[in-house]
Design an enzyme around this catalytic site. Structure first.
Site, PDB file in Angstrom:
ATOM      1  N   HIS A  18       0.845  -1.210   0.000  1.00 34.61           N
ATOM      2  CA  HIS A  18       0.000   0.000   0.000  1.00 34.61           C
ATOM      3  C   HIS A  18       0.881   1.261   0.000  1.00 34.61           C
ATOM      4  CE1 HIS A  18      -2.954  -2.732   2.347  1.00 34.61           C
ATOM      5  NE2 HIS A  18      -3.535  -2.516   1.177  1.00 34.61           N
ATOM      6  N   LYS A  42     -16.418  -7.187   5.894  1.00 32.35           N
ATOM      7  CA  LYS A  42     -15.143  -7.899   5.747  1.00 32.35           C
ATOM      8  C   LYS A  42     -14.572  -8.324   7.097  1.00 32.35           C
ATOM      9  CE  LYS A  42     -13.228  -6.672   1.295  1.00 32.35           C
ATOM     10  NZ  LYS A  42     -12.031  -6.272   0.550  1.00 32.35           N
ATOM     11  N   ARG A  91      -1.851  -6.001  -8.434  1.00 36.47           N
ATOM     12  CA  ARG A  91      -0.693  -6.841  -8.135  1.00 36.47           C
ATOM     13  C   ARG A  91      -0.498  -7.879  -9.216  1.00 36.47           C
ATOM     14  NH1 ARG A  91      -3.032  -7.693  -2.268  1.00 36.47           N
ATOM     15  NH2 ARG A  91      -4.836  -7.436  -3.586  1.00 36.47           N
ATOM     16  N   SER A 129      -2.812  -7.965   2.724  1.00 35.98           N
ATOM     17  CA  SER A 129      -3.077  -7.861   4.165  1.00 35.98           C
ATOM     18  C   SER A 129      -3.621  -9.205   4.687  1.00 35.98           C
ATOM     19  CB  SER A 129      -4.104  -6.763   4.441  1.00 35.98           C
ATOM     20  OG  SER A 129      -3.635  -5.525   3.991  1.00 35.98           O
TER      21      SER A 129
HETATM   22  P1  ADP Z   1      -9.897  -3.654  -0.524  1.00 37.93           P
HETATM   23  O1  ADP Z   1     -10.737  -4.324   0.511  1.00 37.93           O
HETATM   24  O2  ADP Z   1     -10.494  -2.387  -1.051  1.00 37.93           O
HETATM   25  O3  ADP Z   1      -9.404  -4.552  -1.624  1.00 37.93           O
HETATM   26  P2  ADP Z   1      -7.152  -3.577   0.412  1.00 37.93           P
HETATM   27  O4  ADP Z   1      -6.599  -2.842   1.605  1.00 37.93           O
HETATM   28  O5  ADP Z   1      -6.974  -5.040   0.377  1.00 37.93           O
HETATM   29  O6  ADP Z   1      -8.643  -3.122   0.325  1.00 37.93           O
HETATM   30  O7  ADP Z   1      -6.507  -2.973  -0.907  1.00 37.93           O
HETATM   31  C1  ADP Z   1      -6.647  -1.611  -1.250  1.00 37.93           C
HETATM   32  C2  ADP Z   1      -6.035  -1.406  -2.610  1.00 37.93           C
HETATM   33  O8  ADP Z   1      -4.625  -1.615  -2.502  1.00 37.93           O
HETATM   34  C3  ADP Z   1      -6.523  -2.388  -3.674  1.00 37.93           C
HETATM   35  O9  ADP Z   1      -6.557  -1.715  -4.919  1.00 37.93           O
HETATM   36  C4  ADP Z   1      -5.464  -3.467  -3.700  1.00 37.93           C
HETATM   37  O10 ADP Z   1      -5.376  -4.081  -4.964  1.00 37.93           O
HETATM   38  C5  ADP Z   1      -4.234  -2.621  -3.403  1.00 37.93           C
HETATM   39  N1  ADP Z   1      -3.175  -3.415  -2.789  1.00 37.93           N
HETATM   40  C6  ADP Z   1      -3.234  -4.230  -1.728  1.00 37.93           C
HETATM   41  N2  ADP Z   1      -2.038  -4.802  -1.471  1.00 37.93           N
HETATM   42  C7  ADP Z   1      -1.189  -4.321  -2.426  1.00 37.93           C
HETATM   43  C8  ADP Z   1       0.172  -4.557  -2.756  1.00 37.93           C
HETATM   44  N3  ADP Z   1       0.922  -5.424  -2.080  1.00 37.93           N
HETATM   45  N4  ADP Z   1       0.691  -3.891  -3.795  1.00 37.93           N
HETATM   46  C9  ADP Z   1      -0.074  -3.047  -4.511  1.00 37.93           C
HETATM   47  N5  ADP Z   1      -1.370  -2.802  -4.290  1.00 37.93           N
HETATM   48  C10 ADP Z   1      -1.930  -3.425  -3.259  1.00 37.93           C
END
Ligand code: ADP
Length: 160
Positions: A18, A42, A91, A129
């Site tokens: 992130h 979630k 990703r 995450s």
């Molecule tokens: P959500 O529940 O909206 O998917 P996340 O916190 O899992 O929330 O992810 C938020 C955004 O960050 C999403 O667009 C996800 O693809 C991106 N994201 C999560 N982990 C990574 C990572 N390791 N590298 C790049 N983008 C990421």
């Protein structure tokens, strides 16, 4: 052009993946608002206040980044903050189908908001995450995935 971008997500908790996206976004946009969704369906491990606090700490040295929480539709939040861009991280191919559906749904609801995808540094492209919480709960060393204060918060939450 002054361009405000919203980076929405659950951030449960924030990872280096992130943070990498936020860094890239602040190079491109004049203001980046990291918007933490409450997302009770979630069942996040961290409550929304904790997720916001961890993100604020992780981005404290970034000049044009704000962190806040939001409820409801992200496009409504974008309108409220006069943003025309949503940023999402991509990703791997496995992210594509869900992200594509969501971007097109948001475009249908609100054609004036554009979704832009950014790719993280390759070494973070497998980091999520969800997986982080799984391996942390089994006692793995997660220091290369998250800042030390996130690691400490995660360990304390998991009773490790
Ligand atoms: P959500 O529940 O909206 O998917 P996340 O916190 O899992 O929330 O992810 C938020 C955004 O960050 C999403 O667009 C996800 O693809 C991106 N994201 C999560 N982990 C990574 C990572 N390791 N590298 C790049 N983008 C990421």
């Amino acid at each position: 052009m002054c361009q405000i971008a919203i980076y929405p997500g659950t951030f449960d908790p924030v990872t280096y993946g992130h943070i990498d996206i936020i860094k890239r976004a602040q190079e491109v946009f004049s203001e980046v608002i990291v918007a933490v969704a409450h997302n009770p369906h979630k069942k996040p491990l961290f409550d929304v206040g904790e997720r916001v606090a961890l993100l604020k700490k992780a981005t404290k040295d970034f000049k044009s980044v704000e962190v806040c929480d939001f409820n409801g539709l992200v496009v409504d939040f974008a309108h409220k903050r006069k943003a025309k861009v949503l940023i999402r991280g991509l990703r791997m191919l496995s992210d594509f189908e869900y992200e594509f559906q969501m971007a097109l749904t948001n475009r249908k609801i609100s054609p004036d908001i554009e979704t832009i995808f950014m790719m993280p540094q390759e070494s973070y492209s497998y980091l999520s995450s969800k997986l982080l919480k799984e391996v942390a709960s089994m006692g793995a060393d997660i220091s290369s995935f998250v800042p030390d204060f996130v690691e400490a918060a995660l360990k304390s939450k998991l009773g490790k």
